[in-house]
Design an enzyme around this catalytic site. Structure first.
Site, PDB file in Angstrom:
ATOM      1  N   TYR A  48      47.096  27.790  28.888  1.00  0.00           N
ATOM      2  CA  TYR A  48      48.176  26.878  29.245  1.00  0.00           C
ATOM      3  C   TYR A  48      49.021  26.540  28.033  1.00  0.00           C
ATOM      4  O   TYR A  48      48.672  26.845  26.896  1.00  0.00           O
ATOM      5  CB  TYR A  48      47.617  25.611  29.903  1.00  0.00           C
ATOM      6  CG  TYR A  48      46.973  24.619  28.955  1.00  0.00           C
ATOM      7  CD1 TYR A  48      45.752  24.888  28.340  1.00  0.00           C
ATOM      8  CD2 TYR A  48      47.587  23.396  28.675  1.00  0.00           C
ATOM      9  CE1 TYR A  48      45.166  23.961  27.479  1.00  0.00           C
ATOM     10  CE2 TYR A  48      47.000  22.473  27.810  1.00  0.00           C
ATOM     11  CZ  TYR A  48      45.787  22.766  27.219  1.00  0.00           C
ATOM     12  OH  TYR A  48      45.218  21.860  26.362  1.00  0.00           O
TER      13      TYR A  48
ATOM     14  N   LYS B 122      44.594  28.619  23.585  1.00  0.00           N
ATOM     15  CA  LYS B 122      44.823  27.388  24.354  1.00  0.00           C
ATOM     16  C   LYS B 122      44.342  27.609  25.782  1.00  0.00           C
ATOM     17  O   LYS B 122      45.136  27.785  26.710  1.00  0.00           O
ATOM     18  CB  LYS B 122      46.303  26.984  24.288  1.00  0.00           C
ATOM     19  CG  LYS B 122      46.539  25.503  24.611  1.00  0.00           C
ATOM     20  CD  LYS B 122      47.901  25.067  24.137  1.00  0.00           C
ATOM     21  CE  LYS B 122      48.285  23.674  24.615  1.00  0.00           C
ATOM     22  NZ  LYS B 122      47.385  22.602  24.229  1.00  0.00           N
TER      23      LYS B 122
ATOM     24  N   GLU C 121      39.818  18.830  14.524  1.00  0.00           N
ATOM     25  CA  GLU C 121      41.015  18.369  15.235  1.00  0.00           C
ATOM     26  C   GLU C 121      40.576  17.356  16.277  1.00  0.00           C
ATOM     27  O   GLU C 121      39.387  17.086  16.424  1.00  0.00           O
ATOM     28  CB  GLU C 121      41.763  19.544  15.883  1.00  0.00           C
ATOM     29  CG  GLU C 121      40.955  20.304  16.930  1.00  0.00           C
ATOM     30  CD  GLU C 121      41.728  21.440  17.591  1.00  0.00           C
ATOM     31  OE1 GLU C 121      42.973  21.406  17.605  1.00  0.00           O
ATOM     32  OE2 GLU C 121      41.080  22.365  18.112  1.00  0.00           O
TER      33      GLU C 121
ATOM     34  N   LEU D  60      43.254  24.668  17.223  1.00  0.00           N
ATOM     35  CA  LEU D  60      44.493  25.121  17.867  1.00  0.00           C
ATOM     36  C   LEU D  60      45.640  25.040  16.847  1.00  0.00           C
ATOM     37  O   LEU D  60      45.813  23.998  16.209  1.00  0.00           O
ATOM     38  CB  LEU D  60      44.834  24.239  19.073  1.00  0.00           C
ATOM     39  CG  LEU D  60      46.065  24.745  19.844  1.00  0.00           C
ATOM     40  CD1 LEU D  60      45.669  25.914  20.743  1.00  0.00           C
ATOM     41  CD2 LEU D  60      46.719  23.648  20.651  1.00  0.00           C
TER      42      LEU D  60
HETATM   43  N1  PDD Z   1      47.283  19.530  23.642  1.00  0.00           N
HETATM   44  N2  PDD Z   1      44.623  20.576  19.438  1.00  0.00           N
HETATM   45  C1  PDD Z   1      44.263  20.552  20.737  1.00  0.00           C
HETATM   46  C2  PDD Z   1      42.828  20.770  21.084  1.00  0.00           C
HETATM   47  C3  PDD Z   1      45.245  20.321  21.723  1.00  0.00           C
HETATM   48  O1  PDD Z   1      44.883  20.321  23.025  1.00  0.00           O
HETATM   49  C4  PDD Z   1      46.590  20.078  21.345  1.00  0.00           C
HETATM   50  C5  PDD Z   1      47.679  19.817  22.341  1.00  0.00           C
HETATM   51  C6  PDD Z   1      46.905  20.100  19.980  1.00  0.00           C
HETATM   52  C7  PDD Z   1      48.316  19.874  19.486  1.00  0.00           C
HETATM   53  O2  PDD Z   1      49.126  21.002  19.733  1.00  0.00           O
HETATM   54  P1  PDD Z   1      50.695  20.868  19.951  1.00  0.00           P
HETATM   55  O3  PDD Z   1      51.216  20.136  18.773  1.00  0.00           O
HETATM   56  O4  PDD Z   1      51.170  22.268  20.011  1.00  0.00           O
HETATM   57  O5  PDD Z   1      50.920  20.104  21.228  1.00  0.00           O
HETATM   58  C8  PDD Z   1      45.902  20.366  19.062  1.00  0.00           C
HETATM   59  C9  PDD Z   1      48.231  19.367  24.715  1.00  0.00           C
HETATM   60  C10 PDD Z   1      49.367  18.464  24.410  1.00  0.00           C
HETATM   61  C11 PDD Z   1      47.475  19.007  25.965  1.00  0.00           C
HETATM   62  O6  PDD Z   1      46.366  19.498  26.122  1.00  0.00           O
HETATM   63  O7  PDD Z   1      47.988  18.258  26.800  1.00  0.00           O
END
Ligand code: PDD
Length: 281
Positions: free
Chosen positions: A32, A147, A179, A203
């Site tokens: 996703y 992801k 993270e 991620l």
């Molecule tokens: N999640 N690490 C994890 C495990 C994440 O699920 C996310 C983002 C990030 C940050 O990535 P980015 O800056 O590209 O949004 C880091 C999204 C927002 C979610 O699961 O809703």
């Protein structure tokens, strides 16, 4: 009315359906993206679509669309939902074969689902006071740089945070903070901005990359390090989490103790305004 996209059709979100045999549903066999939209415009769409392509490649699912088709699809979905400040959610599954079987099917078309959620102004109390976080054992599978929608370990860790009155859990594996459950982590230690270096268990956040870009541009000393220990994190003067939905939040309590002065710090204030300016460019 909220409009969703399912396999070529735009339709009301509450009428959107997938098969019970879909491997995304049965096996979390899917990936996703969450793309932030500011006044109808995506922030870093190309980067999100590249990460989607990387995630698909990581699971050996063929990307059902070229970059141009994805770009048109996302634009049409934003339009159908009247633009504004949104998050676009995209999910691609390996598809729905005729029977449940662990073995990967060879000739099934991926399922594509997308919809939007509103992304309101961040909570005033969160901006004023920051959030609480806990450290928590990382029980996720190894390939967190993909992801994937296998998010149960993330969901349970986030719930452990909630049970302790906190907002996010910072995941610790082999003595290193990696993270958050849905965010990347930064710390200000000895006046330097620190974040864990990317690896298979982190991620590659799009917001993380934007923050590092801003730090370089603004001459803020920063470093990506191999091991951010929980003890080093506990001694930080500022801790932040970053994500597409939350931009950058200040963590002002870690495991029940104040971080630095226990208030959002000066570097956070500066970074937040730089990031917002970048997003609205
Ligand atoms: N999640 N690490 C994890 C495990 C994440 O699920 C996310 C983002 C990030 C940050 O990535 P980015 O800056 O590209 O949004 C880091 C999204 C927002 C979610 O699961 O809703």
């Amino acid at each position: 009315m909220a409009i969703a996209y399912v396999n070529g059709d735009f339709l009301p979100l509450d009428e959107a359906r997938i098969s019970v045999l879909d491997r995304g549903f049965l096996f979390s066999d899917s990936v996703y993206e969450v793309i932030p939209v500011y006044a109808g415009h995506c922030f870093r769409l190309a980067e999100h679509l590249q990460r989607l392509d990387d995630s698909l490649a990581g699971l050996r699912i063929s990307n059902p669309h070229a970059l141009s088709a994805w770009t048109e699809l996302v634009a049409a979905l934003i339009d159908a939902n009247d633009g504004g400040d949104l998050s676009v959610y995209i999910q691609v599954t390996r598809g729905a074969p005729p029977r449940r079987d662990h073995r990967l099917p060879s000739d099934v078309a991926p399922t594509v689902v997308a919809f939007c959620q509103s992304r309101g102004e961040p909570d005033a109390a969160v901006m004023r006071d920051g959030i609480g976080a806990i450290t928590h054992v990382d029980t996720r599978w190894h390939y967190c740089s993909i992801k994937s929608t296998s998010l149960l370990a993330n969901v349970m860790a986030a719930d452990a945070a909630r049970a302790e009155g906190a907002t996010e859990a910072l995941l610790v594996r082999d003595g290193a903070v990696l993270e958050g459950t849905s965010s990347n982590v930064f710390a200000v230690i000895d006046d330097r901005l620190i974040t864990p270096a990317l690896r298979e268990t982190i991620l590659p956040g799009i917001t993380r990359a934007a923050v590092l870009e801003i730090a370089t541009r603004e001459g803020i000393g920063h470093q990506e390090i191999d091991t951010l220990t929980p003890a080093a994190l506990a001694g930080a003067s500022e801790i932040w989490i970053t994500s597409s939905t939350r931009e950058v939040f200040a963590v002002t309590r870690l495991d029940g103790k104040p971080v630095g002065a226990g208030r959002p710090g000066p570097l956070w204030t500066r970074m937040r305004s730089c990031l917002q300016a970048m997003a609205h460019e």
